[in-house]
Every structure is written in structure tokens, then in C-alpha cells.
Enzyme design. Sequence first.
Site, PDB file in Angstrom:
ATOM      1  N   ASN A   6       0.982  -0.677  -0.305  1.00  0.00           N
ATOM      2  CA  ASN A   6      -0.100  -0.172   0.127  1.00  0.00           C
ATOM      3  C   ASN A   6       0.591   0.975   0.039  1.00  0.00           C
ATOM      4  O   ASN A   6       1.778   1.352   0.740  1.00  0.00           O
ATOM      5  CB  ASN A   6      -0.792  -0.128   0.758  1.00  0.00           C
ATOM      6  N   LEU A   7       1.329   1.729  -0.764  1.00  0.00           N
ATOM      7  CA  LEU A   7       2.291   2.962  -0.622  1.00  0.00           C
ATOM      8  C   LEU A   7       1.150   4.446  -0.815  1.00  0.00           C
ATOM      9  O   LEU A   7       2.474   5.655  -0.895  1.00  0.00           O
ATOM     10  CB  LEU A   7       2.071   2.932  -2.712  1.00  0.00           C
ATOM     11  N   LYS A   8       0.074   4.234   0.026  1.00  0.00           N
ATOM     12  CA  LYS A   8      -0.545   5.526   0.098  1.00  0.00           C
ATOM     13  C   LYS A   8      -0.459   6.364  -0.426  1.00  0.00           C
ATOM     14  O   LYS A   8      -0.069   6.938  -1.609  1.00  0.00           O
ATOM     15  CB  LYS A   8      -0.075   5.927   1.457  1.00  0.00           C
ATOM     16  N   HIS A  88      -9.999   0.470   5.099  1.00  0.00           N
ATOM     17  CA  HIS A  88      -8.059   0.768   5.161  1.00  0.00           C
ATOM     18  C   HIS A  88      -8.579   1.596   6.421  1.00  0.00           C
ATOM     19  O   HIS A  88      -9.618   2.711   6.231  1.00  0.00           O
ATOM     20  CB  HIS A  88      -6.949   1.306   3.934  1.00  0.00           C
ATOM     21  N   GLU A 157      -5.540  -5.530  10.646  1.00  0.00           N
ATOM     22  CA  GLU A 157      -3.831  -4.116  10.144  1.00  0.00           C
ATOM     23  C   GLU A 157      -4.808  -3.292  11.730  1.00  0.00           C
ATOM     24  O   GLU A 157      -6.089  -2.462  11.412  1.00  0.00           O
ATOM     25  CB  GLU A 157      -4.741  -3.090   9.535  1.00  0.00           C
ATOM     26  N   GLY A 163       2.148   1.911  11.047  1.00  0.00           N
ATOM     27  CA  GLY A 163       2.736   2.832  10.719  1.00  0.00           C
ATOM     28  C   GLY A 163       3.895   3.212  11.920  1.00  0.00           C
ATOM     29  O   GLY A 163       4.216   4.622  12.458  1.00  0.00           O
ATOM     30  N   SER A 193       2.977  -2.796  10.888  1.00  0.00           N
ATOM     31  CA  SER A 193       4.446  -2.706  10.664  1.00  0.00           C
ATOM     32  C   SER A 193       5.059  -3.499  10.568  1.00  0.00           C
ATOM     33  O   SER A 193       6.336  -4.687  11.109  1.00  0.00           O
ATOM     34  CB  SER A 193       4.961  -1.657  12.465  1.00  0.00           C
TER      35      SER A 193
HETATM   36  P1  PGA Z   1       3.203  -0.055   7.817  1.00  0.00           P
HETATM   37  O1  PGA Z   1       1.123   0.388   7.334  1.00  0.00           O
HETATM   38  O2  PGA Z   1       3.522  -1.095   7.261  1.00  0.00           O
HETATM   39  O3  PGA Z   1       2.863   1.014   7.500  1.00  0.00           O
HETATM   40  O4  PGA Z   1       1.946  -0.186   9.301  1.00  0.00           O
HETATM   41  C1  PGA Z   1       0.527  -0.995   6.213  1.00  0.00           C
HETATM   42  C2  PGA Z   1      -0.947  -0.447   6.123  1.00  0.00           C
HETATM   43  O5  PGA Z   1      -1.217   0.661   6.649  1.00  0.00           O
HETATM   44  O6  PGA Z   1      -1.520  -1.004   4.995  1.00  0.00           O
END
Ligand code: PGA
Length: 235
Positions: A6-8, A88, A157, A163, A193
Site C-alpha cells: 500500500n503505497l498510500k 483501510h 490491521e 506506521g 508495521s
Molecule cells: P505500515 O502500514 O506497514 O506502514 O504499518 C500498513 C498499512 O497501512 O496497510
Amino acid sequence: MIIAANLKTNLTREKTNKYISEVESFLREKNISEEVLVFPATSSLIAHSGAVTIGAQNAYPTIKGAFTGEIGYEQLEEFGIKTILIGHSERRHVIGETQEELVKKFDFYKELGFKIVYCVGEPLEVREAGFENMMEYISKQYEGIDTSYENLIIAYEPVWAIGTGLTPTSEDIVAIHGELKKKSLAPLLYGGSVKVTNAKEVLALEGIDGVLVGSAALYAEHFCTMCEYAQSLNK
Ligand code: PGA
């Protein structure tokens, strides 16, 4: 297994193209046959054919229309996109999407046959309120969702792990996945994470069918290593 990035709101179109071609060459070179999904920012969506499947991080439940700032099916179809991320934690908690809105989105893209990665997960205060409360909270995120949809992938998640560098213990992940597996037979990913340093351990856990990776997936090299781990586990 399923390895998803997920590159956001990161990487430009140019950098995303480079990223995808790096991942693509790696998968080819190493003969990796795992399912690899990449969700770029909306402005970086591209038509792509290869081992990597490109998905949308979000879209409005419409073919087209007057929904300022949103994209609909027509804009995804242009790039042959048939995969979408729904629910999400950042959409739920930062953007404020309600379960009702998510269900509408889910149903709309389900009707169109999309592969849907549907995310669930609890915030810290819910986790601290005990296992039962936590499962009750997560169960509400299944309300209205067709858990037997054939193109469904679920991602667990925990919000507090996204994050932050924090992750639940392996025992916790296995226990929660065990409960969630009772709700749906869809492949179940863990996210929050996941990094090169813990991916192998997480992927090997019982009841884990893959990972959804944010920050650590921004480095193509790291993401590729995780794909290689998944392949080597031969699950
Ligand atoms: P993260 O994000 O790996 O930076 O914790 C995961 C996500 O939001 O899908």
C-alpha cells in the site's frame, strides 16, 4: 501467499513506474509465483500487465458522475484496474468513512467483479479493553460485508500497529486470525508495521495467508525481499 504494497500518498507517477518495473523484474528473475498486489496513489495508476497486479487504494461507488475529488469505475477501467482496497484504517479514521459507506463501496465493486482487499482492525483503546471487546468491535466491521464473495481478501490491521513500528505478539496475531477465519474463508492478510526484519516470522504464522505492507513497502528492494520470503515458505 499474497504480498500487497500500500503505497498510500507516496511516490510520483515516475517513481511508481520505476517501482513497479523493479518489482516485476525481481519476480521474473526469481521465478516468484506468489500473488503480488501494488496499490499506488490514484494519480500514479497505470495500465500494467505482468506478475504484479495494480489496485486502487480507493474509488467512489459510481461509474462516473458529480463527485468532486473522487474517481469512479470509468477512471479505473481506463487502466484495466480490477482490484480495490476498501476499509483501510486511514479511510475509516482519518477520512471518516462509515461502515455504511464502505458497504456501499463494497457492494458496488463486488457487482463489477473486482478483487476486494477489505481491511479491518481495532484502535488501541479497543485492544486495551480486552479480547472480547476487541472481537466485538472487529465483528462490526464485517457487518453488511459479503464474507463469502469469491474475490474477497481480508486484511487484519490493528490501527495502533500501522506506521508505528509496533506489532501484536505472534500469539496475538494467531489468536485473532483464528477468530477471523471463523467469519470468512477468504484469504486473510496481516498488516501493521510489517518490515523485512519481521516479515518472515509473520508470514510463517498459522492462519496468515499474506501481508499488507505500508512504509516498508516503499523500498522496492524490501518489498521484493518479502515476496521472496513468502515464496520460500512454500505455504
Ligand atoms: P505500515 O502500514 O506497514 O506502514 O504499518 C500498513 C498499512 O497501512 O496497510
